[in-house]
Write a protein that holds these residues in place. Structure first.
Motif, PDB file in Angstrom:
ATOM      1  N   ALA A  27       0.840  -1.346  -0.012  1.00 16.66           N
ATOM      2  CA  ALA A  27       0.084  -0.060  -0.044  1.00 16.66           C
ATOM      3  C   ALA A  27       0.764   1.223   0.124  1.00 16.66           C
ATOM      4  O   ALA A  27       0.486   2.325  -0.680  1.00 16.66           O
ATOM      5  N   ALA A  29       2.323   1.703  -3.446  1.00 17.60           N
ATOM      6  CA  ALA A  29       1.265   2.309  -4.460  1.00 17.60           C
ATOM      7  C   ALA A  29       0.844   3.741  -4.175  1.00 17.60           C
ATOM      8  O   ALA A  29       0.572   4.645  -5.130  1.00 17.60           O
ATOM      9  N   LEU A  30       0.834   4.034  -2.728  1.00 16.62           N
ATOM     10  CA  LEU A  30       0.442   5.487  -2.411  1.00 16.62           C
ATOM     11  C   LEU A  30       1.652   6.353  -3.054  1.00 16.62           C
ATOM     12  O   LEU A  30       1.560   7.340  -3.236  1.00 16.62           O
ATOM     13  N   LEU A  74       1.971   5.877  -7.606  1.00 17.09           N
ATOM     14  CA  LEU A  74       0.917   6.099  -8.332  1.00 17.09           C
ATOM     15  C   LEU A  74       0.222   7.563  -8.223  1.00 17.09           C
ATOM     16  O   LEU A  74       0.249   8.082  -7.082  1.00 17.09           O
ATOM     17  N   SER A 105      -2.681  10.417  -7.476  1.00 15.50           N
ATOM     18  CA  SER A 105      -3.585  10.153  -6.569  1.00 15.50           C
ATOM     19  C   SER A 105      -4.986  10.069  -7.415  1.00 15.50           C
ATOM     20  O   SER A 105      -5.025  10.280  -8.592  1.00 15.50           O
ATOM     21  N   TYR A 155      -5.626   7.202  -8.980  1.00 19.27           N
ATOM     22  CA  TYR A 155      -5.229   5.967  -9.560  1.00 19.27           C
ATOM     23  C   TYR A 155      -4.757   4.993  -8.491  1.00 19.27           C
ATOM     24  O   TYR A 155      -5.026   3.577  -8.628  1.00 19.27           O
ATOM     25  N   SER A 156      -4.127   5.445  -7.397  1.00 28.05           N
ATOM     26  CA  SER A 156      -3.531   4.574  -6.519  1.00 28.05           C
ATOM     27  C   SER A 156      -4.710   4.124  -5.384  1.00 28.05           C
ATOM     28  O   SER A 156      -4.414   3.137  -4.704  1.00 28.05           O
ATOM     29  N   LEU A 171      -6.020   0.245  -5.377  1.00 23.31           N
ATOM     30  CA  LEU A 171      -4.887  -0.546  -4.951  1.00 23.31           C
ATOM     31  C   LEU A 171      -4.798  -0.556  -3.521  1.00 23.31           C
ATOM     32  O   LEU A 171      -4.628  -1.650  -2.696  1.00 23.31           O
ATOM     33  N   VAL A 172      -4.738   0.861  -3.076  1.00 21.73           N
ATOM     34  CA  VAL A 172      -4.386   1.072  -1.604  1.00 21.73           C
ATOM     35  C   VAL A 172      -5.610   0.491  -0.749  1.00 21.73           C
ATOM     36  O   VAL A 172      -5.231  -0.312   0.403  1.00 21.73           O
ATOM     37  N   GLY A 213       4.504   5.596   3.104  1.00 26.42           N
ATOM     38  CA  GLY A 213       4.361   6.022   1.782  1.00 26.42           C
ATOM     39  C   GLY A 213       3.857   7.434   1.383  1.00 26.42           C
ATOM     40  O   GLY A 213       3.994   7.971   0.215  1.00 26.42           O
ATOM     41  N   ALA A 215      -5.149   8.816  -0.702  1.00 28.84           N
ATOM     42  CA  ALA A 215      -4.832   8.212  -1.984  1.00 28.84           C
ATOM     43  C   ALA A 215      -6.032   8.594  -3.105  1.00 28.84           C
ATOM     44  O   ALA A 215      -5.618   8.763  -4.095  1.00 28.84           O
TER      45      ALA A 215
END
Length: 201
Positions: free
Chosen positions: A43, A46-47, A50, A52, A54-55, A58-59, A105, A158
């Motif tokens: 997480a 991804a944070l 990627l 904000s 889009y992440s 997944l987060v 992150g 995110a």
């Protein structure tokens, strides 16, 4: 004071099938604890990596898995009679590590002082609860900004890109949670006899 922690029994019931499958496969509770830390690391990556928005999906998925593993490791240990002091230690260390790793992150996204302050504040409620348990009180959990709420705030950051306001809210909420837990513990640990003397300090 329980916040989203009040949903834990319902959530544990939803995971009962997964827990039964893990029991059959003889999965170690410690493996689940470590899996939760790995999800927290995912997480965080991804944070940080990627954009904000889009992440956020997944987060959210990784932090939901992190919470699921945090729920399953202790339940699995109890179901299989594998509760140990080492397991309890690993569980506590894993939870604190996961909190700090997730907040790491934010390092590319916010000032270092703010991320560090949020990381310190995020650990305070657990330290207060552990101190209370060491003194013989019941272990306190939950909100207003406990582990589940912190994960929700990270997902909000995110999704929205509101990094600084979210970290400030997480910091203030975690500090308030620690203060409320300390107040509850102070009352719970009050001597039954008003004339009783305090213990060693």
């Amino acid at each position: 004071m329980n916040g989203l922690y009040a949903l834990k029994p319902w959530y544990a019931d939803r995971l009962s099938g997964v827990r039964a499958s893990l029991v059959r496969r003889e999965v170690s509770p410690d493996t689940l604890t470590l899996a939760g830390v790995v999800c927290a690391a995912g997480a965080a990556v991804a944070l940080a990596a990627l954009p904000s928005g889009y992440s956020a999906p997944l987060v959210a998925v990784l932090l939901a898995a992190r919470l699921a593993f945090a729920n399953l490791d202790g339940a699995l240990a109890r179901d299989t009679g594998r509760t140990t002091r080492r397991g309890a230690l690993l569980n506590e260390l894993g939870d604190r590590a996961a909190d700090l790793i997730v907040l790491a992150g934010f390092l590319p996204l916010a000032p270092l002082w703010l991320v560090a302050t949020a990381g310190l504040a995020a650990t305070l409620p657990s330290w207060v609860s552990l101190a209370g348990a060491a003194a013989g009180a019941r272990r306190l959990n939950g909100g207003p900004v406990g582990k589940t709420e912190r994960c929700a705030l990270v997902v909000l950051a995110a999704a929205s890109g509101w990094t600084t306001p979210t970290l400030m809210a997480l910091t203030a909420g975690s500090a308030a949670t620690a203060a409320l837990r300390l107040l509850h513990l102070w009352r719970d640990l009050a001597p039954a006899d008003p004339t009783a003397q305090g213990g060693a300090r």
